[in-house]
Design an enzyme around this catalytic site. Structure first.
Site, short mmCIF file in Angstrom:
data_model
loop_
_atom_site.label_atom_id
_atom_site.label_comp_id
_atom_site.label_asym_id
_atom_site.label_seq_id
_atom_site.Cartn_x
_atom_site.Cartn_y
_atom_site.Cartn_z
N ASP A 1 -24.75 44.91 -32.50
CA ASP A 1 -24.10 44.22 -33.49
C ASP A 1 -22.82 46.14 -33.59
O ASP A 1 -22.30 45.81 -33.53
CB ASP A 1 -24.78 44.52 -33.97
CG ASP A 1 -25.44 43.00 -34.34
OD1 ASP A 1 -24.91 42.46 -33.09
OD2 ASP A 1 -25.88 42.38 -35.20
N ASP B 1 25.85 35.15 -38.44
CA ASP B 1 24.79 34.82 -37.45
C ASP B 1 24.22 34.09 -37.29
O ASP B 1 22.75 33.97 -36.66
CB ASP B 1 24.43 36.56 -37.49
CG ASP B 1 24.16 36.11 -35.83
OD1 ASP B 1 25.21 35.99 -35.24
OD2 ASP B 1 23.23 36.64 -35.69
N GLY C 1 22.59 34.10 -32.36
CA GLY C 1 23.12 33.19 -32.42
C GLY C 1 24.17 33.24 -31.33
O GLY C 1 24.62 32.20 -31.08
N LEU C 2 24.61 34.72 -31.13
CA LEU C 2 25.89 34.81 -30.06
C LEU C 2 25.05 33.89 -28.61
O LEU C 2 25.98 33.88 -27.99
CB LEU C 2 26.25 36.12 -30.44
CG LEU C 2 27.38 36.87 -29.59
CD1 LEU C 2 29.01 35.35 -29.91
CD2 LEU C 2 28.07 37.90 -29.91
#
Lengths: 432, 509
Positions: free
Chosen positions: B36, B279, B414-415
């Protein structure tokens, strides 16, 4: 275990090695993995096998932590997590297991061998997995073979899980009748690339009847009988070796195949047993042996004279310390092992320097006190201890990598040395 | 029995370890079988702690079972206290020890130990990690908080920050951000707990005027008890996201009786402007699937909708304890709540929702990778890379900045998206090529060709070629180049296996 079962090795060349040194036996907290961890590499090797742990959430969590990213590639292992209602009554538990296995085999029809792997909780509640395997095995025969072994922490330490698994396979191996042509059996999981190298070398030596355990498909088990001679590729196979001997096979006494010398000795044991001409043997192994020595030489400069301590983990500690001491000039300070099988490791121990402290078992706090007092240049330990020791200014090499990386044989000897050299080189290059 | 490959949460004693490891001067004696101790490496590796967790395991083995495991426990407890001299000790059992019923609490009572003992009852077969952490922290507070200490009632108000633990997702940096907000408001911090607190600090919890609960999963149980016992009100708003942080500031200011504007004016939050800049227009209506612990999932859903303009198409959590809160949030977003700890169910739900972005745990990251979807991590469980070296909170205004960057990054910007549409037929921008940042998901044959395949009229023997294939693909190209250079230098043709390994030995270093 009886010593007499092994063909006696020639008298030790270096008298007064660490072989007769009393091992420091310790009890206390053990910072080790349980045998379930073996599943992580066993399932990669046996491509048609599935490992179903019957245990708790802790077992599932351990496998997930140990398997890292492998967990996501449709792994062939899982945990049947015992819940409160399973603990209420035993009969219910078996029905539940049947349901889980049925669901599993429906989902994964390509599975040929299913291992029911016992854990601490299943052992403590005395869930009879052997009986379950028998019952389910009868139901799914002949498509699926269902076997059982225990990987529990209360019974097994780390690599002993592989031992338990292979020992469970031995009774399933086809029988080789007495008087058959002699066969060689290589026992212990090796990475495929290493296994292929060894098989190629045996072929070149002229030993053509060679089986491996485990085979890449658990369903294609090699045969075994009184004419089988087996070589252990791993030191932790105590139970498997006994089971094989129980079926008449005989173990070849050899060093483990680590480094140029270990590999040579290991191959020689087979060559001698199969009556291979010594000249031929030398011719076949010379290129590999030379390559190994050249590859090791790169690390020798950095490792020679450096002091190393092994904390117990896998039982690989003694043969690795031998390799580092005899071939790289390292000085073993303490060599800790979870379990010391003197029968398998006798010749390895002979080659360790007398000054090496051999310890078996663990009391982790006292052992760490010794590490702090010894201040070795390198400490081989588990991941739970590695960063804390680094933070105390001690260089470490995490041990688990030695179980997962290809390290056996001539062509891995350089890589093996590099595994130990790298942390020291890193310590020297860092300027922050 | 439940069939499981991946678990979102560990067993409850791992939750207890998260509390013990977070604290100073606390020690945990855990009755547990050999093995453990694996849980130690969660803290030393994933969180990269330089100290071992303050946990002593009895690590009993099969041969101990016939004998006295109770004695083993008592010895381990006595040794640990002598060695580590803790201010207080927690005792309990892991799943296997629970079955052998040694009763750590009773055993410790009989031992008359020199420090306070906090017994833990963590039902391993019913409960999980988060519950274990909450229960442990509650027991620690209940046992150690000094009832004679009351709020000092001074002009400057005093607050406790409750909930951060070891192995918490960004807990380290969230505390820094929340402290910064309290500073700006002129509120003093009495105690952060359990992270960094000692038992002596816990004793003084009562001195605070109110409590701030950052993570309800781990801190709410203790906060409720403090509410009852010390009459300390609780700030329940979790400051993840700009809107939630503003609410948090107003709530704290109201409780402290101060003006909220110092923390709100010039708050350093760039998310609102980033999100308004042109953007970000393409983010509008992107479908997002959210899964994690309830607190992070609910906060993420609000940010996604209100602060980034996404559409929430799925919302779920793995911790059943907070199912009610999650259901309420799902209703507000008009989606079916998904409350499950079965990752296959999550995978099915994601596939069915067909989102454009997945926000989840490490597991969802892998599901998203398989489904070739962009993904960001918002909640535990996480791997090592989500315990970063740099400051990366989720909470407060800086947290919102971090969130904007980390969620938008996996999306095609975005671009870039515009160009992709424009040059759809161009080979580099074709769908087939995949998005650049999803490199792992890009079709392999495009990138691997050339460096991996043998040239026409290869110098390699078939056997050596097959051997080369056994080398992992990410170093295979290098191995091929090295071997060919070596073969040329040493005038060795054709390249066979021996040459391959000779070259390997030559370049080994």
């Amino acid at each position: 275990m009886s010593i007499g079962a092994v063909p006696l090795s020639p008298a030790p060349a270096t008298v007064g090695g660490a072989d007769c040194a009393p091992a420091l036996r310790e009890r206390g907290q053990r910072e080790v993995f349980c045998g379930l961890t073996g599943i992580v590499w066993l399932h990669r090797k046996m491509q048609d096998a599935f490992f179903l742990v019957v245990g708790s959430r802790t077992c599932a969590h351990l496998l997930q932590s140990a398997a890292g990213v492998m967990i996501f590639a449709e792994p062939r292992f899982a945990t049947a997590i015992i819940e409160e209602r399973d603990l209420a009554g035993m009969a219910d538990c078996h029905e539940e297991l049947d349901r889980v296995v049925t669901r599993l085999l429906e989902r994964r029809p390509e599975i040929r061998t299913l291992f029911l792997v016992g854990s601490c909780p299943s052992e403590v509640i005395k869930l009879d997995l052997a009986k379950a395997a028998e019952r389910l095995g009868a139901h799914y025969a002949p498509q699926v073979k269902i076997l059982n072994y225990s990987g529990s922490g209360i019974e097994t330490t780390f690599t002993e899980g592989e031992d338990a698994c292979l020992a469970a396979l031995v009774p399933e191996m086809p029988a080789l009748p007495a008087g058959s042509p002699a066969e060689l059996l290589v026992v212990g999981t090796l990475p495929d690339v290493v296994e292929d190298q060894f098989l190629r070398l045996f072929g070149e030596l002229g030993i053509t009847r060679v089986g491996v355990l485990p085979a890449r498909n658990a369903a294609d088990l090699p045969a075994v009988g009184p004419d089988t001679r087996f070589l252990l590729a791993q030191p932790f196979l105590t139970e498997t070796a006994m089971a094989l001997e129980g079926r008449g096979a005989r173990q070849l006494d050899a060093l483990l195949p680590f480094g140029a010398e270990g590999t040579t000795d290991w191959l020689r044991a087979a060559a001698e047993a199969f009556g291979i001409d010594e000249m031929h043997f030398n011719r076949v192994i010379a290129p590999g042996r030379e390559r190994a020595k050249r590859a090791i030489a790169h690390s020798r400069e950095r490792l020679e004279g450096k002091r190393i301590t092994f904390l117990p983990d896998s039982q690989l500690e003694v043969p690795l310390a031998r390799f580092l001491a005899t071939e790289l000039g390292m000085v073993p300070v303490e060599v800790g092992t979870p379990y010391l099988n003197r029968r398998i490791l006798g010749r390895e121990l002979e080659l360790l320097p007398e000054t090496a402290r051999i310890s078996e078992g663990q009391h982790v706090e006292r052992q760490l006190d010794r590490v702090r007092a010894d201040r070795p240049d390198l400490t081989v330990c588990g991941l739970g201890l590695a960063n804390p020791l680094e933070a105390e200014g001690l260089s470490t090499k995490w041990a688990i990598e030695l179980v997962f990386s290809p390290i056996h044989g001539f062509d891995q000897a350089g890589d093996l040395a590099e595994l130990f050299a790298r942390p020291l080189r890193r310590r020297d290059v860092l300027r922050v | 029995m439940q069939l499981s490959v991946w678990t979102y949460e560990g067993p409850p004693h791992v939750g207890a370890m998260r509390v013990a490891t977070a604290m100073e001067g606390m020690h945990y004696v855990l009755h547990a079988p050999q093995g453990d101790t694996y849980a130690d490496l969660l803290f030393t590796m994933i969180e990269r702690r330089g100290k071992r967790p303050p946990v002593t395991y009895t690590t009993f083995q099969a041969r101990d079972l016939g004998k006295d495991t109770a004695q083993l426990f008592q010895d381990a407890a006595r040794d640990a206290i002598e060695r580590f001299q803790p201010q207080a000790v927690m005792v309990g059992a892991s799943c296997t020890a629970e079955l052998i019923q040694d009763d750590p609490a009773g055993l410790c009572e009989a031992m008359d130990l020199p420090c306070p003992v906090i017994p833990l009852e963590l039902p391993s077969y019913q409960r999980k990690e988060n519950w274990g952490a909450a229960e442990t922290f509650y027991q620690v507070v209940r046992h150690l908080a000094d009832p004679s200490i009351t709020p000092r009632g001074g002009q400057r108000k005093l607050a406790n920050i409750l909930g951060p633990t070891a192995l918490g997702f960004r807990h380290r940096d969230d505390v820094i951000e929340v402290r910064r907000i309290l500073d700006a408001l002129g509120v003093e911090v009495n105690c952060v707990a359990p992270l960094g607190a000692s038992p002596a600090d816990i004793a003084r919890l009562g001195a605070a005027d109110f409590n701030v609960v950052l993570y309800p999963e781990t801190g709410m149980e203790a906060a409720r008890w403090l509410e009852r016992t010390f009459r300390q009100p609780t700030v329940r708003t979790v400051p993840i996201g700009v809107g939630a942080t503003r609410e948090f500031v107003r709530e704290v200011a109201a409780l402290a009786g101060v003006d909220p504007s110092p923390a709100l004016d010039g708050d350093g939050s760039r998310l609102p402007w980033w999100s308004r800049s042109v953007d970000s227009t393409y983010l509008t209506g992107k479908r997002v699937f959210i899964f994690g612990d309830a607190t992070h999932a609910i906060a993420a859903a609000r940010i996604a909708r209100d602060e980034l303009g996404f559409e929430v198409c799925g919302l779920g959590c793995y911790n059943r304890e907070f199912a009610r809160e999650l259901r309420e949030a799902a209703a507000e977003h008009g989606v079916e709540p998904l409350i499950t700890d079965d990752h296959l169910a999550v995978e099915d739900a994601i596939a069915a929702a067909s989102p454009e972005l997945v926000l989840g745990t490490q597991m969802e990251r892998h599901i998203a990778k398989r489904l070739r979807l962009p993904c960001a991590v918002i909640s535990s469980p996480v791997h090592v890379q989500d315990f970063p070296a740099r400051h990366s909170p989720q909470m407060g205004f800086e947290g919102a900045n971090v969130i904007f960057d980390s969620w938008v990054h996996p999306l095609v910007m975005g671009l870039e998206e515009h160009l992709l549409t424009m040059f759809r037929e161009d080979f580099e921008f074709s769908d087939h090529a995949g998005a650049s940042h999803l490199h792992a998901g890009a079709p392999k044959e495009q990138t691997v060709t050339g460096q991996d395949e043998p040239a026409i009229g290869s110098l390699w023997t078939d056997e050596a070629e097959r051997e080369l294939k056994k080398i992992p693909f990410f170093v295979r190209g290098k191995a091929r180049r090295n071997t060919e250079a070596f073969a040329a230098e040493n005038d060795r043709a054709p390249i066979d296996i021996t040459t391959l390994y000779d070259a390997k030995a030559h370049y080994a270093r």
